[in-house]
Enzyme design. Structure first.
Site, short mmCIF file in Angstrom:
data_model
loop_
_atom_site.label_atom_id
_atom_site.label_comp_id
_atom_site.label_asym_id
_atom_site.label_seq_id
_atom_site.Cartn_x
_atom_site.Cartn_y
_atom_site.Cartn_z
CD GLU A 1 12.73 4.08 4.09
OE1 GLU A 1 11.99 3.51 3.26
OE2 GLU A 1 12.65 3.89 5.31
CG ASP B 1 6.39 -3.07 3.65
OD1 ASP B 1 6.61 -1.86 3.80
OD2 ASP B 1 7.28 -3.88 3.30
#
Ligand SMILES: Nc1nc(=O)c2c([nH]1)NC[C@@H]1CN(c3ccc(C(=O)N[C@@H](CCC(=O)O)C(=O)O)cc3)CN21
Ligand SMILES: CC(C)C(=O)C(=O)O
Ligand SMILES: [Mg+2]
EC number: 2.1.2.11
Length: 273
Positions: free
Chosen positions: A179, A43
């Site tokens: 992440e 995204d």
């Protein structure tokens, strides 16, 4: 085409798994041609190809549109498509309908969703037959509440993340993206679960690495995160476009080489005179 089982085997054999984002047909073709193991239709496309400031304006329709193009460009690569903000985490029925729509219409190999709160969703997807990649640590869809800062820096937060990863594995997640977390924590987690851990800004101890296509190839960029290594220079594309502009203005392009000739006007002129 690699399978989920192939990716598990790569982890077991200590073979690093590569993942790069792609957002359209040409980038998907390039990534497949380069031999990357897995493609993520992230995204992050909201920022890299749609010009938004963050990923929070990206819709399910955007992901379907780009996911389908990537599938066409990379028919032989394991493709994962991101579930955008709000398409998951609202209610189980709505979440599962969205997951099924994304998985079916894009013909992806798996979908990915952000957040540790989604273990039940992951388990239900598995029952239905939809493989899910979990995304923990820095989750950019929550930029408004967590920012882009390094995650799991305290003992409590690190312990929680380890538990979250184990819970995702137990729920049936096929992989986990971690992440922007400390590298020693990411390494410990990678050794604590059997499913592959793919890091971004999580150091060298994970089972694989993911980066964003436009970061690796250096499109214009105002701010570059510390974890980004640049391997190419697409910013030079501007030079090529500038040269085209100049050559048309000056009459250099199109030269003979790029021109069709049939002496047709001589014939026409003869007939008419
Ligand atoms: N082009 C692009 N690349 C990405 O990796 C990416 C996106 N877009 N969009 C969605 C998210 C947002 N991401 C980001 C963006 C910035 C930082 C960043 O600047 N982090 C700081 C850390 C600050 C701290 O020390 O706490 C850095 O300096 O690296 C991190 C992740 C990763 N994702
Ligand atoms: C940065 C990666 C992991 C991602 O989720 C994306 O590109 O959207
Ligand atoms: Mg994403």
């Amino acid at each position: 085409m690699r399978t989920t089982q192939d990716l598990y085997k790569m982890k077991q054999n200590g073979e690093k798994i590569t993942m790069l984002t792609a957002y359209d047909y040409p980038s998907a073709r390039q990534v497949e041609k380069a031999g990357i193991d897995t493609i993520l239709v992230g995204d992050s496309l909201g920022m890299t190809v749609l010009g938004y400031d963050t990923t929070v304006q990206v819709t399910l329709d955007d992901m379907i549109h780009h996911g389908r193009a990537v599938r066409r460009g990379a028919p032989n690569t394991f493709v994962i498509v991101d579930m955008p903000i709000g398409s998951v985490g609202i209610s189980m029925e709505q979440d599962l309908n969205n997951a099924l729509t994304l998985y079916q219409t894009t013909n992806a190999n798996a979908i990915k969703a952000e957040g540790a709160h989604l273990t039940d969703f992951v388990a239900r997807c598995k029952q239905i037959g939809i493989p899910v990649v979990a995304h923990l640590g820095l989750t950019p869809q929550s930029v408004g509440v967590m920012g882009y800062s390094v995650q799991a820096k305290t003992k409590d937060a690190a312990t929680q993340l380890i538990e979250d990863c184990k819970a995702m594995e137990a729920a049936g997640a096929i992989m986990i993206v971690l992440e922007v977390i400390p590298s020693d924590l990411a390494e410990t987690i990678s050794q604590s679960v059997n499913i592959p851990i793919i890091g971004i800004g999580a150091g060298n101890g994970t089972d694989g690495q993911v980066l964003v296509y436009h970061d690796v190839l250096q499109y214009e960029q105002e701010h570059r995160a510390k974890f980004v290594k640049v391997y190419g220079d697409f910013s030079r594309g501007v030079d090529a476009i500038q040269q085209f502009n100049e050559e048309v203005k000056s009459g250099v392009f199109p030269s003979e080489e790029y021109t069709y000739k049939a002496k047709i006007m001589d014939e026409l002129n003869k007939g008419e005179v």
